[in-house]
Scaffold this motif. Sequence first.
Motif, PDB file in Angstrom:
ATOM      1  N   ASP A 212       0.005   6.312  -6.827  1.00 30.34           N
ATOM      2  CA  ASP A 212      -0.918   5.441  -7.557  1.00 30.34           C
ATOM      3  C   ASP A 212      -1.550   4.407  -6.608  1.00 30.34           C
ATOM      4  O   ASP A 212      -2.773   4.220  -6.600  1.00 30.34           O
ATOM      5  N   VAL A 213      -0.710   3.759  -5.793  1.00 32.66           N
ATOM      6  CA  VAL A 213      -1.234   2.749  -4.865  1.00 32.66           C
ATOM      7  C   VAL A 213      -2.177   3.416  -3.858  1.00 32.66           C
ATOM      8  O   VAL A 213      -3.252   2.883  -3.536  1.00 32.66           O
ATOM      9  N   ALA A 214      -1.802   4.605  -3.398  1.00 35.46           N
ATOM     10  CA  ALA A 214      -2.639   5.314  -2.428  1.00 35.46           C
ATOM     11  C   ALA A 214      -4.014   5.631  -3.022  1.00 35.46           C
ATOM     12  O   ALA A 214      -5.048   5.418  -2.384  1.00 35.46           O
ATOM     13  N   GLN A 215      -4.014   6.115  -4.252  1.00 33.62           N
ATOM     14  CA  GLN A 215      -5.287   6.508  -4.882  1.00 33.62           C
ATOM     15  C   GLN A 215      -6.158   5.283  -5.160  1.00 33.62           C
ATOM     16  O   GLN A 215      -7.359   5.295  -4.918  1.00 33.62           O
TER      17      GLN A 215
ATOM     18  N   SER B  60      -4.410   6.268   8.745  1.00 35.17           N
ATOM     19  CA  SER B  60      -4.515   4.956   9.420  1.00 35.17           C
ATOM     20  C   SER B  60      -3.728   3.883   8.663  1.00 35.17           C
ATOM     21  O   SER B  60      -3.082   3.025   9.268  1.00 35.17           O
ATOM     22  N   SER B  61      -3.787   3.930   7.343  1.00 37.14           N
ATOM     23  CA  SER B  61      -3.042   2.954   6.531  1.00 37.14           C
ATOM     24  C   SER B  61      -1.562   3.319   6.445  1.00 37.14           C
ATOM     25  O   SER B  61      -0.693   2.438   6.480  1.00 37.14           O
ATOM     26  N   ALA B  62      -1.273   4.611   6.346  1.00 38.29           N
ATOM     27  CA  ALA B  62       0.129   5.057   6.248  1.00 38.29           C
ATOM     28  C   ALA B  62       0.935   4.594   7.451  1.00 38.29           C
ATOM     29  O   ALA B  62       2.119   4.240   7.338  1.00 38.29           O
ATOM     30  N   ILE B  63       0.277   4.558   8.619  1.00 36.26           N
ATOM     31  CA  ILE B  63       0.976   4.171   9.848  1.00 36.26           C
ATOM     32  C   ILE B  63       1.537   2.743   9.772  1.00 36.26           C
ATOM     33  O   ILE B  63       2.564   2.427  10.378  1.00 36.26           O
ATOM     34  N   LEU B  64       0.890   1.901   8.995  1.00 37.35           N
ATOM     35  CA  LEU B  64       1.389   0.521   8.855  1.00 37.35           C
ATOM     36  C   LEU B  64       2.749   0.538   8.157  1.00 37.35           C
ATOM     37  O   LEU B  64       3.668  -0.191   8.537  1.00 37.35           O
TER      38      LEU B  64
ATOM     39  N   SER C  66      11.605   7.166   2.558  1.00 36.33           N
ATOM     40  CA  SER C  66      10.562   6.863   3.539  1.00 36.33           C
ATOM     41  C   SER C  66       9.597   8.040   3.637  1.00 36.33           C
ATOM     42  O   SER C  66       8.370   7.872   3.638  1.00 36.33           O
ATOM     43  N   ALA C  67      10.146   9.261   3.690  1.00 37.72           N
ATOM     44  CA  ALA C  67       9.292  10.459   3.817  1.00 37.72           C
ATOM     45  C   ALA C  67       8.434  10.651   2.564  1.00 37.72           C
ATOM     46  O   ALA C  67       7.262  11.028   2.662  1.00 37.72           O
ATOM     47  N   ILE C  68       9.000  10.365   1.397  1.00 39.62           N
ATOM     48  CA  ILE C  68       8.231  10.514   0.150  1.00 39.62           C
ATOM     49  C   ILE C  68       7.003   9.593   0.184  1.00 39.62           C
ATOM     50  O   ILE C  68       5.875  10.014  -0.078  1.00 39.62           O
ATOM     51  N   VAL C  69       7.231   8.328   0.520  1.00 39.62           N
ATOM     52  CA  VAL C  69       6.119   7.368   0.492  1.00 39.62           C
ATOM     53  C   VAL C  69       5.105   7.688   1.593  1.00 39.62           C
ATOM     54  O   VAL C  69       3.885   7.688   1.352  1.00 39.62           O
ATOM     55  N   LEU C  70       5.596   8.001   2.785  1.00 40.62           N
ATOM     56  CA  LEU C  70       4.656   8.285   3.881  1.00 40.62           C
ATOM     57  C   LEU C  70       3.837   9.540   3.603  1.00 40.62           C
ATOM     58  O   LEU C  70       2.671   9.635   3.989  1.00 40.62           O
ATOM     59  N   GLU C  71       4.442  10.503   2.924  1.00 40.69           N
ATOM     60  CA  GLU C  71       3.683  11.711   2.565  1.00 40.69           C
ATOM     61  C   GLU C  71       2.538  11.333   1.611  1.00 40.69           C
ATOM     62  O   GLU C  71       1.394  11.753   1.799  1.00 40.69           O
ATOM     63  N   GLU C  72       2.854  10.509   0.619  1.00 39.52           N
ATOM     64  CA  GLU C  72       1.820  10.137  -0.364  1.00 39.52           C
ATOM     65  C   GLU C  72       0.715   9.296   0.273  1.00 39.52           C
ATOM     66  O   GLU C  72      -0.462   9.472  -0.050  1.00 39.52           O
ATOM     67  N   LEU C  73       1.089   8.383   1.159  1.00 42.36           N
ATOM     68  CA  LEU C  73       0.066   7.544   1.802  1.00 42.36           C
ATOM     69  C   LEU C  73      -0.754   8.378   2.791  1.00 42.36           C
ATOM     70  O   LEU C  73      -1.980   8.264   2.861  1.00 42.36           O
ATOM     71  N   GLY C  74      -0.062   9.244   3.535  1.00 43.20           N
ATOM     72  CA  GLY C  74      -0.754  10.109   4.506  1.00 43.20           C
ATOM     73  C   GLY C  74      -1.708  11.080   3.820  1.00 43.20           C
ATOM     74  O   GLY C  74      -2.698  11.507   4.411  1.00 43.20           O
ATOM     75  N   ARG C  75      -1.435  11.397   2.600  1.00 43.44           N
ATOM     76  CA  ARG C  75      -2.273  12.330   1.834  1.00 43.44           C
ATOM     77  C   ARG C  75      -3.686  11.760   1.661  1.00 43.44           C
ATOM     78  O   ARG C  75      -4.640  12.505   1.534  1.00 43.44           O
ATOM     79  N   VAL C  76      -3.817  10.426   1.673  1.00 40.12           N
ATOM     80  CA  VAL C  76      -5.154   9.845   1.492  1.00 40.12           C
ATOM     81  C   VAL C  76      -5.671   9.116   2.735  1.00 40.12           C
ATOM     82  O   VAL C  76      -6.868   9.099   2.989  1.00 40.12           O
TER      83      VAL C  76
ATOM     84  N   THR D  24      15.486  12.918  -7.180  1.00 38.71           N
ATOM     85  CA  THR D  24      16.123  12.191  -8.282  1.00 38.71           C
ATOM     86  C   THR D  24      15.036  11.498  -9.116  1.00 38.71           C
ATOM     87  O   THR D  24      13.877  11.407  -8.680  1.00 38.71           O
ATOM     88  N   GLU D  25      15.436  10.962 -10.241  1.00 38.00           N
ATOM     89  CA  GLU D  25      14.449  10.251 -11.084  1.00 38.00           C
ATOM     90  C   GLU D  25      13.867   9.055 -10.334  1.00 38.00           C
ATOM     91  O   GLU D  25      12.687   8.760 -10.414  1.00 38.00           O
ATOM     92  N   ASP D  26      14.729   8.347  -9.602  1.00 39.05           N
ATOM     93  CA  ASP D  26      14.242   7.182  -8.838  1.00 39.05           C
ATOM     94  C   ASP D  26      13.233   7.621  -7.774  1.00 39.05           C
ATOM     95  O   ASP D  26      12.230   6.954  -7.529  1.00 39.05           O
ATOM     96  N   GLN D  27      13.543   8.740  -7.134  1.00 40.42           N
ATOM     97  CA  GLN D  27      12.623   9.212  -6.091  1.00 40.42           C
ATOM     98  C   GLN D  27      11.296   9.667  -6.692  1.00 40.42           C
ATOM     99  O   GLN D  27      10.233   9.423  -6.115  1.00 40.42           O
ATOM    100  N   GLN D  28      11.355  10.287  -7.847  1.00 42.57           N
ATOM    101  CA  GLN D  28      10.110  10.698  -8.514  1.00 42.57           C
ATOM    102  C   GLN D  28       9.282   9.470  -8.894  1.00 42.57           C
ATOM    103  O   GLN D  28       8.055   9.466  -8.770  1.00 42.57           O
ATOM    104  N   ALA D  29       9.974   8.422  -9.340  1.00 41.26           N
ATOM    105  CA  ALA D  29       9.256   7.196  -9.721  1.00 41.26           C
ATOM    106  C   ALA D  29       8.617   6.551  -8.484  1.00 41.26           C
ATOM    107  O   ALA D  29       7.483   6.052  -8.540  1.00 41.26           O
ATOM    108  N   LEU D  30       9.353   6.592  -7.377  1.00 40.33           N
ATOM    109  CA  LEU D  30       8.817   6.032  -6.132  1.00 40.33           C
ATOM    110  C   LEU D  30       7.577   6.828  -5.690  1.00 40.33           C
ATOM    111  O   LEU D  30       6.570   6.249  -5.277  1.00 40.33           O
ATOM    112  N   ARG D  31       7.658   8.141  -5.795  1.00 36.40           N
ATOM    113  CA  ARG D  31       6.507   8.972  -5.413  1.00 36.40           C
ATOM    114  C   ARG D  31       5.300   8.640  -6.299  1.00 36.40           C
ATOM    115  O   ARG D  31       4.175   8.506  -5.817  1.00 36.40           O
TER     116      ARG D  31
END
Length: 403
Positions: free
Chosen positions: A25-28, A89-93, A76-86, A13-20
């Motif tokens: 951005d935060v991950a990078q 160790s931080s994504a686990i938090l 949850s999966a969208i955000v963890l995927e993006e954090l895990g991509r970089v 959805t648009e909201d999910q795309q915005a969350l991703r």
Amino acid sequence: MATHLGTSPFQETEDQQALRALARDVAQRELLPWARHWDETEAFPQRSFEALGKSDLLGITIDAAYGGAGFGDIESAIVLEELGRVDVSSAILAQLIFNGPPRAIQHLGSEAMKQKWLPMAAAGEALFCIGISETEAGSAVNHMRAKLSEDGDGFRLNAYKNYVTGGHKSRCCLVWCRFPGSEPGSTKGIGAVIVDLESPGVVIAGTHVKMGLRGTSEAEMAFDDVRIERDDVLLWGDPANSESFKTLIAHINHERCGNAAMCVGAAQGALEYVVGYMNERKIGNKTLADLQGLQWKIADMATQLEGARLLLLRAVHMAGEGGTPPALETAMAKTAANLAAKFVCDEAIQLLGGYGFSREYPIERVYRDIRGLCIGAGTVEVQKNFVGKNVLDGAKPASHGWR
Ligand SMILES: Cc1cc2nc3c(=O)[nH]c(=O)nc-3n(C[C@H](O)[C@H](O)[C@H](O)COP(=O)(O)OP(=O)(O)OC[C@H]3O[C@@H](n4cnc5c(N)ncnc54)[C@H](O)[C@@H]3O)c2cc1C
């Protein structure tokens, strides 16, 4: 005849795309520049935790009434995927907040328990951890010894929990334990309590020195006669049956999907890195990307990764709003994501040649990090036991028909 291209059944959805986009951005900006530092120094990624809190990402799965955004397993999966991509160790938090104790408190806890803990979790003011494993009770969790005894109008907890991710930095621990009358070896009477880690009797006995996930260490934690009030009981363990144990195990499906999402993200990051490298790296007058034998490796890596991603998407979509991902589909998703990440990272190291083996390049770190995810939240073998037994018993995993 015109070809009709349909959209994916898992279109965001648009909201999910915005969350991703926000998570990416935060991950990078905040996580990537420090990922190697946490690994090399084994320092706890406090900076990552604070950055995730400031960007309002930590509260996404917590109900709005307690300061969160009220999203579910898909987000949850969208955000963890993006954090895990970089940086895994931080994504686990974030995983500990999204799919750890706060999620269990939200689904199973009393109103008083929610008021006490969820605003703290949503604001990123404290880390939460999970104490299930013991030295002699890992996969065989029925051998756990952690015990709750009556003490006047409350209880006393005696336990020694092993491999508690972030336990030494947490304020709150969800502890699985035996309730009065429960016998070792049985799952009957296993329930859970929420422990304030500032309570007298809580001792951090040590932290593990590990191959990967070196920033977010795992603690050994002793609970020596820790006072537990009746309000701190998350789920009562009735020694006459295993109902509470079954509820707790089902709840681990959130964590397993989060684990799979981090693996998908980590493998995605490794794949992208190696694709960039192969387009640059010259062997004579050709690039590595020109070599067909290596193109086949990329094809295998991308196909395995995409298969795992689709299984994960199916599991989290099946959870629905406020539900729990189903066990069989979750076990398949976790297995596929763990194995895909292992395969993709291993091949990526090979494709980088000597540089893949160097600690100055990121892939070997990612490989060491995801290795731990193949063991945590139920090993690959334990997932396969579950899948195999169910398929042999005639279970049919849902395919697109579930929609
Ligand atoms: C990175 C990481 C983070 C973790 N975080 C937490 C945490 O936060 N909280 C927590 O409570 N625990 C945590 N754990 C512990 C984890 O849950 C256990 O390590 C895991 O369940 C396996 O238990 P074990 O280590 O005792 O291995 P064992 O159970 O002794 O297993 C050893 C090997 O035998 C295999 N095996 C065991 N039984 C069977 C079987 N019946 N059939 C086939 N194969 C089998 C296993 O798959 C494994 O390969 C974490 C572990 C890791 C690596």
